[in-house]
Write a protein that holds these residues in place. Sequence first.
Motif, PDB file in Angstrom:
ATOM      1  N   ASP A  80       0.909  -1.216  -0.043  1.00 50.13           N
ATOM      2  CA  ASP A  80       0.106   0.255  -0.053  1.00 50.13           C
ATOM      3  C   ASP A  80       0.698   1.048   0.002  1.00 50.13           C
ATOM      4  N   GLU A  81       2.102   1.246   0.744  1.00 49.95           N
ATOM      5  CA  GLU A  81       2.975   2.294   0.928  1.00 49.95           C
ATOM      6  C   GLU A  81       4.094   1.807   0.863  1.00 49.95           C
ATOM      7  N   PRO A  82       4.693   1.309  -0.397  1.00 55.14           N
ATOM      8  CA  PRO A  82       6.112   0.506  -0.413  1.00 55.14           C
ATOM      9  C   PRO A  82       7.217   1.637  -0.279  1.00 55.14           C
ATOM     10  N   ARG A  83       8.045   1.335   0.421  1.00 55.34           N
ATOM     11  CA  ARG A  83       9.367   1.978   0.412  1.00 55.34           C
ATOM     12  C   ARG A  83      10.438   1.042  -0.058  1.00 55.34           C
ATOM     13  N   PRO A  84      11.156   1.556  -1.043  1.00 55.41           N
ATOM     14  CA  PRO A  84      12.436   0.751  -1.713  1.00 55.41           C
ATOM     15  C   PRO A  84      13.446   0.730  -1.019  1.00 55.41           C
ATOM     16  N   PHE A  85      14.047  -0.498  -1.229  1.00 58.53           N
ATOM     17  CA  PHE A  85      15.363  -0.678  -0.265  1.00 58.53           C
ATOM     18  C   PHE A  85      16.289   0.144  -1.447  1.00 58.53           C
ATOM     19  N   ILE A  86      17.295   0.929  -0.739  1.00 56.83           N
ATOM     20  CA  ILE A  86      18.337   1.674  -1.730  1.00 56.83           C
ATOM     21  C   ILE A  86      19.493   1.156  -1.501  1.00 56.83           C
ATOM     22  N   TRP A  87      20.020   0.958  -2.884  1.00 57.48           N
ATOM     23  CA  TRP A  87      21.545   0.330  -2.849  1.00 57.48           C
ATOM     24  C   TRP A  87      22.437   1.506  -2.579  1.00 57.48           C
ATOM     25  N   ARG A  88      23.165   1.443  -1.632  1.00 59.34           N
ATOM     26  CA  ARG A  88      24.193   2.597  -0.971  1.00 59.34           C
ATOM     27  C   ARG A  88      25.504   2.590  -1.589  1.00 59.34           C
ATOM     28  N   LYS A  89      25.909   1.177  -2.037  1.00 61.35           N
ATOM     29  CA  LYS A  89      27.465   1.063  -2.666  1.00 61.35           C
ATOM     30  C   LYS A  89      27.462   1.701  -4.042  1.00 61.35           C
ATOM     31  N   THR A  90      28.531   2.326  -4.319  1.00 63.29           N
ATOM     32  CA  THR A  90      28.664   2.546  -5.617  1.00 63.29           C
ATOM     33  C   THR A  90      29.565   1.348  -6.453  1.00 63.29           C
ATOM     34  N   ALA A  91      29.391   1.434  -7.770  1.00 61.51           N
ATOM     35  CA  ALA A  91      30.126   0.370  -8.802  1.00 61.51           C
ATOM     36  C   ALA A  91      31.448   0.213  -8.415  1.00 61.51           C
ATOM     37  N   ASP A  92      32.320   1.293  -8.110  1.00 60.80           N
ATOM     38  CA  ASP A  92      33.400   1.605  -7.805  1.00 60.80           C
ATOM     39  C   ASP A  92      33.963   0.847  -6.627  1.00 60.80           C
TER      40      ASP A  92
END
Length: 112
Positions: A80-92
């Motif tokens: 109903d109110e999804p909150r995404p999981f945020i990827w915090r690490k950069t590709a580098d």
Amino acid sequence: DLDVHLIMDNYGTHKTEKVRAWFAARPRYHVHFTPTSASWINLVERFFALISERWIKRGSHRSTRELEDSIREYLETYNDEPRPFIWRKTADHIIASIARVSERLNNTSNYC
């Protein structure tokens, strides 16, 4: 009659002789292990941990059906109110981590 595919992490208990024998006696079950340090799967594991912490452990389930219904209820509520999981690490950062692991593995293989 359908095959069952299970995706598991590389935790050692999944690979014990007793567990291997159980799967060997059930040929329609196919186990697939995630790569060691597969950081993308950590987000999936985190989501399952949230379901467990916020919902499953707080309830009482007398049957598998009740547990399944409870999980579906949680998913409906969450969606109903999804909150995404945020990827915090950069590709580098990820590439540097892989390089460090690779270096350690190369150094370790020299001792074998």
